[in-house]
Design a protein around this motif. Structure first.
Motif, mmCIF file in Angstrom:
data_model
loop_
_atom_site.group_PDB
_atom_site.id
_atom_site.type_symbol
_atom_site.label_atom_id
_atom_site.label_comp_id
_atom_site.label_asym_id
_atom_site.label_seq_id
_atom_site.Cartn_x
_atom_site.Cartn_y
_atom_site.Cartn_z
ATOM 1 N N LEU A 150 60.820 -51.177 -20.187
ATOM 2 C CA LEU A 150 61.303 -52.520 -20.528
ATOM 3 C C LEU A 150 60.736 -53.596 -19.601
ATOM 4 O O LEU A 150 60.682 -54.761 -19.988
ATOM 5 C CB LEU A 150 62.828 -52.556 -20.526
ATOM 6 N N SER A 151 60.282 -53.197 -18.410
ATOM 7 C CA SER A 151 59.675 -54.201 -17.524
ATOM 8 C C SER A 151 58.455 -54.824 -18.193
ATOM 9 O O SER A 151 58.228 -56.032 -18.082
ATOM 10 C CB SER A 151 59.310 -53.595 -16.171
ATOM 11 N N ASP A 152 57.706 -54.014 -18.916
ATOM 12 C CA ASP A 152 56.543 -54.536 -19.654
ATOM 13 C C ASP A 152 56.956 -55.191 -20.970
ATOM 14 O O ASP A 152 56.533 -56.310 -21.272
ATOM 15 C CB ASP A 152 55.543 -53.415 -19.936
ATOM 16 N N GLU A 153 57.771 -54.494 -21.744
ATOM 17 C CA GLU A 153 58.161 -54.999 -23.068
ATOM 18 C C GLU A 153 58.877 -56.345 -23.005
ATOM 19 O O GLU A 153 58.654 -57.209 -23.852
ATOM 20 C CB GLU A 153 59.070 -54.000 -23.782
ATOM 21 N N LEU A 154 59.771 -56.504 -22.034
ATOM 22 C CA LEU A 154 60.596 -57.711 -21.968
ATOM 23 C C LEU A 154 60.248 -58.613 -20.782
ATOM 24 O O LEU A 154 60.936 -59.603 -20.553
ATOM 25 C CB LEU A 154 62.084 -57.330 -21.892
ATOM 26 N N ASN A 155 59.195 -58.262 -20.058
ATOM 27 C CA ASN A 155 58.784 -59.058 -18.908
ATOM 28 C C ASN A 155 59.960 -59.236 -17.927
ATOM 29 O O ASN A 155 60.349 -60.346 -17.597
ATOM 30 C CB ASN A 155 58.224 -60.417 -19.349
ATOM 31 N N ILE A 156 60.505 -58.105 -17.485
ATOM 32 C CA ILE A 156 61.616 -58.110 -16.536
ATOM 33 C C ILE A 156 61.117 -57.568 -15.199
ATOM 34 O O ILE A 156 60.377 -56.584 -15.163
ATOM 35 C CB ILE A 156 62.767 -57.164 -16.973
ATOM 36 N N GLN A 157 61.566 -58.204 -14.135
ATOM 37 C CA GLN A 157 61.368 -57.658 -12.799
ATOM 38 C C GLN A 157 62.709 -57.087 -12.346
ATOM 39 O O GLN A 157 63.750 -57.686 -12.607
ATOM 40 C CB GLN A 157 60.913 -58.736 -11.832
ATOM 41 N N PHE A 158 62.669 -55.955 -11.683
ATOM 42 C CA PHE A 158 63.894 -55.308 -11.207
ATOM 43 C C PHE A 158 63.893 -55.272 -9.684
ATOM 44 O O PHE A 158 62.878 -54.966 -9.067
ATOM 45 C CB PHE A 158 63.989 -53.865 -11.733
ATOM 46 N N VAL A 159 65.051 -55.568 -9.135
ATOM 47 C CA VAL A 159 65.303 -55.378 -7.711
ATOM 48 C C VAL A 159 66.543 -54.501 -7.659
ATOM 49 O O VAL A 159 67.589 -54.870 -8.191
ATOM 50 C CB VAL A 159 65.565 -56.710 -6.977
ATOM 51 N N VAL A 160 66.394 -53.300 -7.067
ATOM 52 C CA VAL A 160 67.517 -52.370 -7.020
ATOM 53 C C VAL A 160 67.706 -51.882 -5.593
ATOM 54 O O VAL A 160 66.762 -51.810 -4.805
ATOM 55 C CB VAL A 160 67.320 -51.155 -7.955
ATOM 56 N N SER A 161 68.956 -51.554 -5.285
ATOM 57 C CA SER A 161 69.230 -50.832 -4.036
ATOM 58 C C SER A 161 69.656 -49.432 -4.444
ATOM 59 O O SER A 161 70.213 -49.232 -5.522
ATOM 60 C CB SER A 161 70.321 -51.523 -3.223
ATOM 61 N N THR A 162 69.331 -48.449 -3.599
ATOM 62 C CA THR A 162 69.666 -47.068 -3.913
ATOM 63 C C THR A 162 69.783 -46.243 -2.632
ATOM 64 O O THR A 162 69.194 -46.602 -1.600
ATOM 65 C CB THR A 162 68.610 -46.426 -4.841
ATOM 66 N N HIS A 163 70.547 -45.179 -2.708
ATOM 67 C CA HIS A 163 70.633 -44.172 -1.658
ATOM 68 C C HIS A 163 70.054 -42.852 -2.185
ATOM 69 O O HIS A 163 70.119 -41.841 -1.487
ATOM 70 C CB HIS A 163 72.086 -43.958 -1.228
ATOM 71 N N SER A 164 69.520 -42.864 -3.381
ATOM 72 C CA SER A 164 69.070 -41.653 -4.054
ATOM 73 C C SER A 164 67.630 -41.296 -3.686
ATOM 74 O O SER A 164 66.707 -42.079 -3.905
ATOM 75 C CB SER A 164 69.163 -41.847 -5.565
ATOM 76 N N LEU A 165 67.448 -40.099 -3.164
ATOM 77 C CA LEU A 165 66.096 -39.621 -2.889
ATOM 78 C C LEU A 165 65.321 -39.438 -4.184
ATOM 79 O O LEU A 165 64.100 -39.630 -4.222
ATOM 80 C CB LEU A 165 66.144 -38.310 -2.094
ATOM 81 N N THR A 166 66.013 -39.067 -5.257
ATOM 82 C CA THR A 166 65.368 -38.926 -6.561
ATOM 83 C C THR A 166 64.765 -40.253 -6.980
ATOM 84 O O THR A 166 63.610 -40.311 -7.426
ATOM 85 C CB THR A 166 66.394 -38.449 -7.614
ATOM 86 N N MET A 167 65.515 -41.316 -6.866
ATOM 87 C CA MET A 167 65.023 -42.645 -7.235
ATOM 88 C C MET A 167 63.872 -43.084 -6.327
ATOM 89 O O MET A 167 62.883 -43.641 -6.800
ATOM 90 C CB MET A 167 66.146 -43.692 -7.141
ATOM 91 N N LEU A 168 64.011 -42.833 -5.048
ATOM 92 C CA LEU A 168 62.980 -43.265 -4.097
ATOM 93 C C LEU A 168 61.657 -42.551 -4.323
ATOM 94 O O LEU A 168 60.589 -43.139 -4.180
ATOM 95 C CB LEU A 168 63.462 -43.048 -2.663
ATOM 96 N N LYS A 169 61.721 -41.259 -4.710
ATOM 97 C CA LYS A 169 60.495 -40.515 -5.006
ATOM 98 C C LYS A 169 59.824 -41.089 -6.226
ATOM 99 O O LYS A 169 58.653 -41.146 -6.376
ATOM 100 C CB LYS A 169 60.804 -39.036 -5.206
#
Length: 169
Positions: A150-169
């Motif tokens: 959706l970042s490409d389709e809708l021209n969205i930028q995301f800023v997220v915080s996470t503690h997840s190693l899965t997400m960080l990888k």
């Protein structure tokens, strides 16, 4: 393209999903209001229901009923209301925090989708605090895949915080 310099503010739609979104729907039922929307609502005319169902089911497969209706959920613990659709085998007030988390994120994505239909739309920013809370690692990966698409389709930028190693990888 915005002609931005120095201390100028960029006129871009921004949505912030705070951690307060994670208050479970069934925890204190008297603090939650669910209002079903009529099929004549503009959200249906703009296919918000189809987008919600498709995107939610891409993250948690086969969750949203094919005949589910759109509702608006308001929590007294959160300043932001969100869209909701009934799920297979899970009553609304029995949803897990993770299911509700995905619902809140998908609702924000539908908001951006609706904004993207406007003629002067030039992109949006979605900030999500602790995006992975109560999500299985496989669900986290499917959520990231959807956000990437959706970042490409809708021209969205995301800023997220996470503690997840899965997400960080």
């Amino acid at each position: 393209t915005f002609g931005v310099g120095g201390a100028v503010r960029v006129p871009i739609p921004t949505i912030y999903l705070s951690i307060s979104r994670l208050y479970p729907l069934g925890e204190r039922k008297e603090t939650v209001t669910i209002k079903e929307l009529k099929k004549t609502n503009k959200l249906y005319q703009n296919e918000a229901d189809a987008k919600f169902r498709k995107w939610y089911n891409s993250v948690i497969p086969s969750s949203i009923k094919s005949d589910a209706s759109l509702s608006i959920v308001e929590k007294k613990t959160s300043s932001r209301s969100s869209l909701h659709m009934d799920m297979e085998r899970t009553p609304t007030l029995s949803q897990s925090v993770g299911q509700d988390n995905i619902g809140n994120i998908i609702s924000a994505l539908v908001d951006v989708y609706l904004l993207s239909k406007q003629e002067d739309y030039a992109g949006a920013l979605l900030c999500i605090d602790e995006v992975e809370v109560s999500l299985h690692p496989n669900t986290q990966i499917r959520l990231l895949t959807l956000l990437d698409t959706l970042s490409d389709e809708l021209n969205i930028q995301f800023v997220v915080s996470t503690h997840s190693l899965t997400m960080l990888k």
